[in-house]
Design an enzyme around this catalytic site. Structure first.
Site, PDB file in Angstrom:
ATOM      1  N   ARG A  15       0.821  -1.217   0.000  1.00  0.00           N
ATOM      2  CA  ARG A  15       0.000   0.000   0.000  1.00  0.00           C
ATOM      3  C   ARG A  15       0.857   1.271   0.000  1.00  0.00           C
ATOM      4  O   ARG A  15       0.411   2.309  -0.485  1.00  0.00           O
ATOM      5  CB  ARG A  15      -0.939  -0.002   1.205  1.00  0.00           C
ATOM      6  N   LYS A  30     -18.740 -16.027   3.201  1.00  0.00           N
ATOM      7  CA  LYS A  30     -20.171 -15.771   3.345  1.00  0.00           C
ATOM      8  C   LYS A  30     -20.855 -15.315   2.058  1.00  0.00           C
ATOM      9  O   LYS A  30     -20.382 -14.377   1.411  1.00  0.00           O
ATOM     10  CB  LYS A  30     -20.389 -14.708   4.415  1.00  0.00           C
ATOM     11  N   GLY A  85      -8.312  -7.478  -0.709  1.00  0.00           N
ATOM     12  CA  GLY A  85      -8.505  -8.288   0.487  1.00  0.00           C
ATOM     13  C   GLY A  85      -7.759  -9.609   0.408  1.00  0.00           C
ATOM     14  O   GLY A  85      -6.599  -9.664   0.004  1.00  0.00           O
ATOM     15  N   GLY A 118     -12.663  -3.910   1.927  1.00  0.00           N
ATOM     16  CA  GLY A 118     -14.054  -3.458   2.030  1.00  0.00           C
ATOM     17  C   GLY A 118     -14.421  -2.443   0.964  1.00  0.00           C
ATOM     18  O   GLY A 118     -15.523  -2.474   0.416  1.00  0.00           O
TER      19      GLY A 118
HETATM   20  C1  3PG Z   1      -8.709  -1.393   5.364  1.00  0.00           C
HETATM   21  O1  3PG Z   1      -7.599  -1.887   5.541  1.00  0.00           O
HETATM   22  O2  3PG Z   1      -9.754  -2.075   5.254  1.00  0.00           O
HETATM   23  C2  3PG Z   1      -8.811   0.095   5.215  1.00  0.00           C
HETATM   24  O3  3PG Z   1      -7.599   0.705   5.485  1.00  0.00           O
HETATM   25  C3  3PG Z   1      -9.907   0.652   6.086  1.00  0.00           C
HETATM   26  O4  3PG Z   1      -9.687   0.305   7.427  1.00  0.00           O
HETATM   27  P1  3PG Z   1     -10.922   0.009   8.369  1.00  0.00           P
HETATM   28  O5  3PG Z   1     -11.581  -1.238   7.850  1.00  0.00           O
HETATM   29  O6  3PG Z   1     -10.372  -0.157   9.751  1.00  0.00           O
HETATM   30  O7  3PG Z   1     -11.864   1.187   8.248  1.00  0.00           O
HETATM   31 MG    MG Z   2     -11.484  -3.037   6.486  1.00  0.00          MG
END
Ligand code: 3PG
Ligand code: MG
Length: 418
Positions: A40, A206, A375, A398
């Site tokens: 990142r 899920k 993810g 997310g």
């Molecule tokens: C992540 O890694 O999902 C983002 O940086 C957002 O972080 P958070 O889910 O704690 O809001």
């Molecule tokens: Mg997150």
């Protein structure tokens, strides 16, 4: 793109607040926090290079972890400043606060091309509350706002949303960084007009997490390949036996609806034809949530879709791998989100790694455009060593999911329209 990007800005001599997502995995090593994966950080370098060459005075804001509104030394961004300085081969100043006098003075003293990283914005509870006064203090640091934090753009927080509104209200420009632009291009435009066949591979635990994405993609995809524990909720919806597999009985209805929609629209909907299974056994160890850690005993693959009563499905089987590889081979556009099994355990990783290999090969040899939706699938891709052989791997978890669902991201919505 409908929003301003940094190509549209003249930043020379201006203080530019850049929201980045430096929420990187950290680990304690010899009593210090060390960065496990700098993807990142690396992903923001094109934006920072362009701003440096443009003569901007760069103030970076970011969060790390979830410190719940108070300082938490293990979640300090200081190690990130050091790593960024290494990667850029230039100094990166750091202040141990993100607002207030020290931050303001350091920001004011920046020269053209200088960089400053502020301490974790989530040390203040006002960040997640999107508190206007706190956003105002962040806004006081700069004249221009750039958001390159795609991974946090689904959060309407002070540093991702509130601050942009305030700078814009003052007549300042708010633009997308190059990473943000790239994420929106691949997860948005490319999938709106995909080259065909368009093959979607979806996995993860899920159905309920992915149902909106499934529904939306069924409008465009030619084939949908399903793996991961969500498989077993679909199996349940088809009246199959699932044994001790992870299932969501509450999601049977939506699983059925998705199968019907696929049929009505002529989308190939592939579910595993065989599985790798094992027997769950509680151990003495407890996980973070205080639940006993499971040992999975006697892994083996079984033909067919029914799982024996005392076992759970943990990966797609070898026949399924062949079918999925074949479907991926012919694709012109590929979207992959979610692992095919419990890949953290090498005994259940083959399905996920086989998919990673197939996606890489379709990209390299077949000329497919491959987009990995962030993810766990990106984690698996990195683990397989094939990250540089796909077209694009998202830095969002997310955020990529919400964006694929078709939701407007607050961090993008707040930027200046072209
Ligand atoms: C992540 O890694 O999902 C983002 O940086 C957002 O972080 P958070 O889910 O704690 O809001
Ligand atoms: Mg997150």
């Amino acid at each position: 793109m409908a929003k301003l990007t940094i190509h549209d800005l003249d930043v020379r001599g201006k203080r530019v607040l850049v929201r980045v997502d430096y929420n990187v995995p950290m680990e304690e090593k010899d009593g210090r926090m060390a960065i496990n994966d700098a993807t990142r950080i690396q992903a923001t370098l094109p934006t920072l290079d362009l701003l440096i060459r443009g003569g901007a005075r760069i103030i970076l804001a970011a969060h790390l972890g979830r410190p719940k509104g108070k300082p938490e030394p293990s979640m300090s961004l200081r190690p990130v400043a050091a790593r960024l300085a290494d990667l850029l081969a230039r100094p990166v100043a750091f202040v141990d606060d993100c607002i207030g006098e020290k931050a303001e003075n350091t920001a004011a003293a920046l020269k053209d091309g200088d960089l400053l990283l502020l301490e974790n914005v989530r040390y203040y509870k006002e960040e997640e509350a999107n508190d206007p006064a706190f956003a105002g203090k962040l806004a006081a640091l700069a004249e221009v706002y750039v958001n390159d934090a795609f991974g946090t753009a689904h959060r309407a927080h002070a540093s991702t949303e509130g601050v942009a509104r305030i700078i814009a209200a003052r007549g300042g420009l708010c633009a997308a960084g190059l990473l943000m632009q790239k994420e929106l291009k691949f997860l948005g435009e490319e999938l709106d007009r995909p080259g065909r066949p368009f093959v979607v591979i979806l996995g993860g635990a899920k159905v309920s997490d992915k149902i909106k994405v499934i529904d939306r993609l069924l409008d465009r995809a030619d084939a949908l390949l399903v793996g991961g524990a969500m498989t077993y909720t679909f199996a349940l919806a088809q009246g199959k036996k699932v044994g001790k597999s992870l299932v969501e009985p509450d999601a049977i209805g939506v699983a059925k609806a998705a199968l019907e929609k696929a049929q009505a629209r002529g989308v190939r909907f592939l579910l595993p034809v065989d599985n790798v299974v094992a027997q769950p056994q509680k151990t003495e160890k407890l996980d973070k949530k205080g639940k006993p850690v499971m040992a999975w005993v006697g892994p083996h693959s079984i033909d067919g879709t029914d799982i024996p009563e005392h076992e759970a499905g943990l990966d797609i089987g070898p026949q399924t791998i062949l079918r999925y590889t074949e479907a991926i081979r012919g694709a012109k556009t590929i979207l992959w989100n979610g692992p095919m099994g419990m890949f953290e355990d090498p005994r259940f990783a083959e399905g996920t790694f086989a998919v990673a290999r197939a996606v890489a090969e379709a990209t390299q040899k077949g000329g497919a455009t491959s987009i990995i939706g962030g993810g766990d699938s990106v984690k698996a891709l990195n683990k397989s060593g094939l990250a540089d052989q796909v077209t694009f791997a998202s830095t969002g978890g997310g955020a990529s999911l919400e964006f694929l669902e078709g939701q407007e991201l607050p961090g993008v919505a707040a930027l200046t329209n072209k």
